[in-house]
Design a protein around this motif. Structure first.
Motif, PDB file in Angstrom:
ATOM      1  N   LEU A 179     -13.056   4.607   0.509  1.00 15.21           N
ATOM      2  CA  LEU A 179     -11.735   4.100   0.863  1.00 15.21           C
ATOM      3  C   LEU A 179     -10.737   4.262  -0.278  1.00 15.21           C
ATOM      4  O   LEU A 179     -11.112   4.285  -1.449  1.00 15.21           O
ATOM      5  CB  LEU A 179     -11.848   2.620   1.240  1.00 15.21           C
ATOM      6  CG  LEU A 179     -12.891   2.289   2.313  1.00 15.21           C
ATOM      7  CD1 LEU A 179     -12.923   0.787   2.558  1.00 15.21           C
ATOM      8  CD2 LEU A 179     -12.611   3.043   3.606  1.00 15.21           C
ATOM      9  N   ARG A 180      -9.481   4.350   0.106  1.00 15.25           N
ATOM     10  CA  ARG A 180      -8.407   4.422  -0.897  1.00 15.25           C
ATOM     11  C   ARG A 180      -8.281   3.088  -1.623  1.00 15.25           C
ATOM     12  O   ARG A 180      -8.442   2.022  -1.027  1.00 15.25           O
ATOM     13  CB  ARG A 180      -7.068   4.736  -0.228  1.00 15.25           C
ATOM     14  CG  ARG A 180      -6.924   6.139   0.302  1.00 15.25           C
ATOM     15  CD  ARG A 180      -5.503   6.355   0.786  1.00 15.25           C
ATOM     16  NE  ARG A 180      -5.383   7.585   1.547  1.00 15.25           N
ATOM     17  CZ  ARG A 180      -5.089   8.776   1.017  1.00 15.25           C
ATOM     18  NH1 ARG A 180      -4.899   8.869  -0.300  1.00 15.25           N
ATOM     19  NH2 ARG A 180      -4.989   9.849   1.774  1.00 15.25           N
ATOM     20  N   GLN A 181      -7.938   3.168  -2.873  1.00 14.19           N
ATOM     21  CA  GLN A 181      -7.647   1.971  -3.654  1.00 14.19           C
ATOM     22  C   GLN A 181      -6.139   1.874  -3.870  1.00 14.19           C
ATOM     23  O   GLN A 181      -5.420   2.868  -3.816  1.00 14.19           O
ATOM     24  CB  GLN A 181      -8.391   2.008  -4.987  1.00 14.19           C
ATOM     25  CG  GLN A 181      -9.910   2.085  -4.829  1.00 14.19           C
ATOM     26  CD  GLN A 181     -10.649   1.992  -6.141  1.00 14.19           C
ATOM     27  OE1 GLN A 181     -10.235   1.296  -7.058  1.00 14.19           O
ATOM     28  NE2 GLN A 181     -11.778   2.693  -6.228  1.00 14.19           N
ATOM     29  N   ALA A 215       3.492   9.235   5.113  1.00 14.49           N
ATOM     30  CA  ALA A 215       4.456   9.003   4.037  1.00 14.49           C
ATOM     31  C   ALA A 215       5.735   9.802   4.278  1.00 14.49           C
ATOM     32  O   ALA A 215       5.753  10.765   5.049  1.00 14.49           O
ATOM     33  CB  ALA A 215       3.843   9.383   2.694  1.00 14.49           C
ATOM     34  N   GLY A 216       6.802   9.393   3.606  1.00  9.54           N
ATOM     35  CA  GLY A 216       8.044  10.175   3.627  1.00  9.54           C
ATOM     36  C   GLY A 216       9.081   9.710   4.614  1.00  9.54           C
ATOM     37  O   GLY A 216      10.070  10.411   4.842  1.00  9.54           O
ATOM     38  N   HIS A 228       4.339   1.312   1.091  1.00  5.51           N
ATOM     39  CA  HIS A 228       3.400   2.170   1.831  1.00  5.51           C
ATOM     40  C   HIS A 228       2.692   3.088   0.838  1.00  5.51           C
ATOM     41  O   HIS A 228       3.315   3.659  -0.054  1.00  5.51           O
ATOM     42  CB  HIS A 228       4.160   2.991   2.871  1.00  5.51           C
ATOM     43  CG  HIS A 228       3.286   3.748   3.819  1.00  5.51           C
ATOM     44  ND1 HIS A 228       2.263   3.154   4.520  1.00  5.51           N
ATOM     45  CD2 HIS A 228       3.287   5.056   4.175  1.00  5.51           C
ATOM     46  CE1 HIS A 228       1.669   4.054   5.275  1.00  5.51           C
ATOM     47  NE2 HIS A 228       2.265   5.215   5.079  1.00  5.51           N
ATOM     48  N   TYR A 229       1.400   3.234   0.992  1.00  6.44           N
ATOM     49  CA  TYR A 229       0.561   3.827  -0.050  1.00  6.44           C
ATOM     50  C   TYR A 229       0.811   5.320  -0.265  1.00  6.44           C
ATOM     51  O   TYR A 229       1.089   6.071   0.671  1.00  6.44           O
ATOM     52  CB  TYR A 229      -0.916   3.588   0.258  1.00  6.44           C
ATOM     53  CG  TYR A 229      -1.413   4.123   1.589  1.00  6.44           C
ATOM     54  CD1 TYR A 229      -2.045   5.354   1.682  1.00  6.44           C
ATOM     55  CD2 TYR A 229      -1.272   3.367   2.755  1.00  6.44           C
ATOM     56  CE1 TYR A 229      -2.510   5.831   2.893  1.00  6.44           C
ATOM     57  CE2 TYR A 229      -1.748   3.834   3.973  1.00  6.44           C
ATOM     58  CZ  TYR A 229      -2.363   5.067   4.030  1.00  6.44           C
ATOM     59  OH  TYR A 229      -2.828   5.538   5.236  1.00  6.44           O
ATOM     60  N   ALA A 230       0.693   5.720  -1.515  1.00  7.28           N
ATOM     61  CA  ALA A 230       0.818   7.133  -1.873  1.00  7.28           C
ATOM     62  C   ALA A 230      -0.319   7.921  -1.247  1.00  7.28           C
ATOM     63  O   ALA A 230      -1.454   7.456  -1.185  1.00  7.28           O
ATOM     64  CB  ALA A 230       0.787   7.285  -3.394  1.00  7.28           C
ATOM     65  N   PRO A 241       3.721   2.697   7.784  1.00 10.26           N
ATOM     66  CA  PRO A 241       4.997   3.011   7.135  1.00 10.26           C
ATOM     67  C   PRO A 241       6.127   2.051   7.482  1.00 10.26           C
ATOM     68  O   PRO A 241       7.142   2.013   6.797  1.00 10.26           O
ATOM     69  CB  PRO A 241       5.300   4.423   7.637  1.00 10.26           C
ATOM     70  CG  PRO A 241       4.563   4.533   8.928  1.00 10.26           C
ATOM     71  CD  PRO A 241       3.317   3.721   8.762  1.00 10.26           C
ATOM     72  N   TYR A 242       5.954   1.259   8.553  1.00 12.89           N
ATOM     73  CA  TYR A 242       6.974   0.272   8.935  1.00 12.89           C
ATOM     74  C   TYR A 242       6.311  -1.079   9.154  1.00 12.89           C
ATOM     75  O   TYR A 242       5.172  -1.159   9.629  1.00 12.89           O
ATOM     76  CB  TYR A 242       7.712   0.702  10.208  1.00 12.89           C
ATOM     77  CG  TYR A 242       8.697   1.819   9.965  1.00 12.89           C
ATOM     78  CD1 TYR A 242      10.032   1.556   9.677  1.00 12.89           C
ATOM     79  CD2 TYR A 242       8.277   3.148   9.988  1.00 12.89           C
ATOM     80  CE1 TYR A 242      10.931   2.583   9.428  1.00 12.89           C
ATOM     81  CE2 TYR A 242       9.168   4.190   9.733  1.00 12.89           C
ATOM     82  CZ  TYR A 242      10.492   3.892   9.450  1.00 12.89           C
ATOM     83  OH  TYR A 242      11.378   4.914   9.193  1.00 12.89           O
TER      84      TYR A 242
END
Length: 509
Positions: free
Chosen positions: A98-100, A220-221, A213-215, A193-194
């Motif tokens: 998983l992302r940290q 993203a964007g 919102h995570y990198a 993102p929202y």
């Protein structure tokens, strides 16, 4: 289960309204506020994704929540989302790193506990997940470390990766554990993102861009700061507000109204996953039907002017199909036998099959417009085949089909909006209740494709199945459905065939 796509024409009142609107000039979208104004005709359901059936609520949910994976429909690639990486460690086990550094909208940190709590909760019968197919392949989820989990599968399921690609969102474990489904619906908290900042359920929703919102997120964007979503049942009101600039985005506009709005606002016709088809049943009526003969099935397809039917009744982005699946779906091979409109060839094939004088046959149709069924009947009448048209509700029609009482069934299928042939082919050709072909070779290929974790193996077996279905003329594929979107002239928006609006990708011109 099929989620029948419904479209209704709006009548003389809508015609009058649209005619009046064309006399004015639409206002420009208020880009200064950087708010996207959206309308749905139907009310979004409460925002627990696992309980939602309609697209309206699911669209909102996909802006608020994230899954472990994400599918890029522009490339067909499955990419990491909340999971940084994943692998099959056995036929029935998947492990995810998983992302940290990911934050929920309430400031909580995302960890393995969130994945374990969410998925182990929604797979229980007591939870009542709306579509069991989405979770019944999960036996259990284990925490291996703070940022690593294992999913133990209860059975091989080719759609597992597709389901994990945004269809199974992850909730914050503390809040979800304490408040359950009703709590998530009342206070949706995700990593998307929202974030939802206010709602009048079923009426109005206000979303704001989530600054944390995570990198690395595939969502993203986002450049639009806020999204306001309202339920406006009356389409005439939607048209008026779109023309005046009070709305920037509406959808499911009937073709006649889309034509009248064209030029005043942006109108985009985009294909969706749903397809129309005529299923042939060689096994129906104890096999004592002309449909049991391959030449007859081929003749019926050659006799039907599908191109004219598409132009008259679907239009827009809809195209004639030669495959028993949607071209946008993984595994839907397009290099297959095709049957051009050729009445003379149809007559010759009927004569070879011993039906030079034609025959009579019943065709039930469900969830398809009567004029479309009548057009098929008229074409077949020209080669001597008389169709007895029998309109039914879908549940009644599929009941007669499963009872093997029908040689032909005209309907549609949406594959749950998922871009994978696992969600259509096996239902009709995999040996189950809806399979009135009962081709053992097809069932073998589809079982191999549905249970393999190797996408190359899946693609190879699906391709063989699709080719044989076309060669044997087991189906008469008709066309893919489309949706008309109405947009502000200042809005950049790209529709996708799964009908999930990705407003995080939208921008102002």
């Amino acid at each position: 289960m099929t989620d029948i796509f419904k479209t209704s024409l709006t009548g003389l009142a809508a015609l009058a309204a649209c005619t009046a609107l064309t006399l004015g000039t639409p206002a420009s979208a208020d880009k200064a506020s950087n708010t996207l104004n959206v309308a749905f005709a139907a009310e979004p359901e409460p925002l627990d994704t696992y309980k939602i059936a309609g697209r309206q609520g699911l669209i909102l949910a996909r802006h608020i929540y994230d899954g472990l994976l994400y599918k890029n429909l522009d490339t067909g690639e499955i990419v990491p989302a909340l999971a940084e990486s994943w692998e099959f460690t056995g036929p029935l086990t998947m492990e995810f790193t998983l992302r940290q550094g990911v934050k929920f909208h309430n400031g909580a940190d995302f960890t393995a506990d969130d994945v374990v709590t969410t998925l182990n909760t929604v797979i229980t019968p007591e939870y009542g997940t709306r579509y069991s197919i989405s979770v019944d392949w999960i036996e259990s989820v284990e925490k291996l470390a703070d940022y690593k989990v294992r999913i133990n599968m209860s059975k091989p399921f080719a759609g597992a990766v597709e389901m994990l690609a945004d269809a199974l969102p992850i909730y914050p474990h503390d809040f979800f554990g304490e408040n359950g489904s009703s709590g998530m619906a009342a206070t949706p908290i995700g990593t998307g993102p929202y974030k939802l900042v206010s709602q009048e359920p079923g009426i109005r929703y206000q979303l704001e861009r989530f600054e944390d919102h995570y990198a690395g997120s595939p969502k993203a964007g986002a450049t639009i700061d806020a999204i306001t979503v309202r339920t406006i049942p009356e389409m005439n009101t939607q048209y008026a507000e779109l023309m005046s600039g009070d709305l920037d985005w509406i959808w499911r506009i009937p073709p006649d109204q889309a034509a009248r709005l064209e030029g005043r606002v942006q109108i985009i016709s985009a294909p969706i996953m749903r397809i129309g088809y005529v299923g042939f049943a060689p096994e129906a009526l104890a096999g004592d039907s002309p449909i049991a003969d391959k030449k007859v099935r081929q003749a019926l397809i050659h006799a039907t002017n599908r191109g004219a039917i598409v132009e008259a009744f679907a239009g827009g982005a809809s195209k004639v199909l030669n495959t028993p699946c949607n071209p946008a779906q993984f595994g839907c091979e397009q290099d297959v036998a095709a049957y051009d409109f050729d009445p003379e060839k149809a007559k010759a094939l009927l004569a070879e099959a011993g039906y030079a004088d034609g025959f009579e046959m019943e065709m039930v149709f469900a969830a398809m417009p009567r004029p479309t069924a009548e057009a098929v009947a008229a074409d077949l009448a020209n080669v001597g085949v008389k169709l007895e048209l029998n309109e039914q509700q879908y549940s009644s029609g599929i009941g007669k089909w499963r009872a093997r009482e029908l040689p032909a069934f005209f309907s549609n299928w949406g594959s749950y909006g998922i871009g994978d042939t696992a969600f259509i082919l096996s239902n009709f050709f995999g040996g189950g209740a809806d399979d009135l072909v009962q081709d053992a070779q097809l069932a073998e290929w589809l079982t191999e494709a549905d249970t393999a974790s190797d996408r190359a193996v899946r693609a190879e077996n699906y391709a063989m199945a699709v080719k044989k279905i076309a060669e044997e003329a087991y189906w008469m594929p008709m066309y893919n459905f489309n949706v008309n979107y109405g947009l502000s002239n200042d809005l950049n928006f790209t529709p996708h065939p799964d009908e999930f609006a990705r407003w995080w990708m939208a921008s102002w011109k």
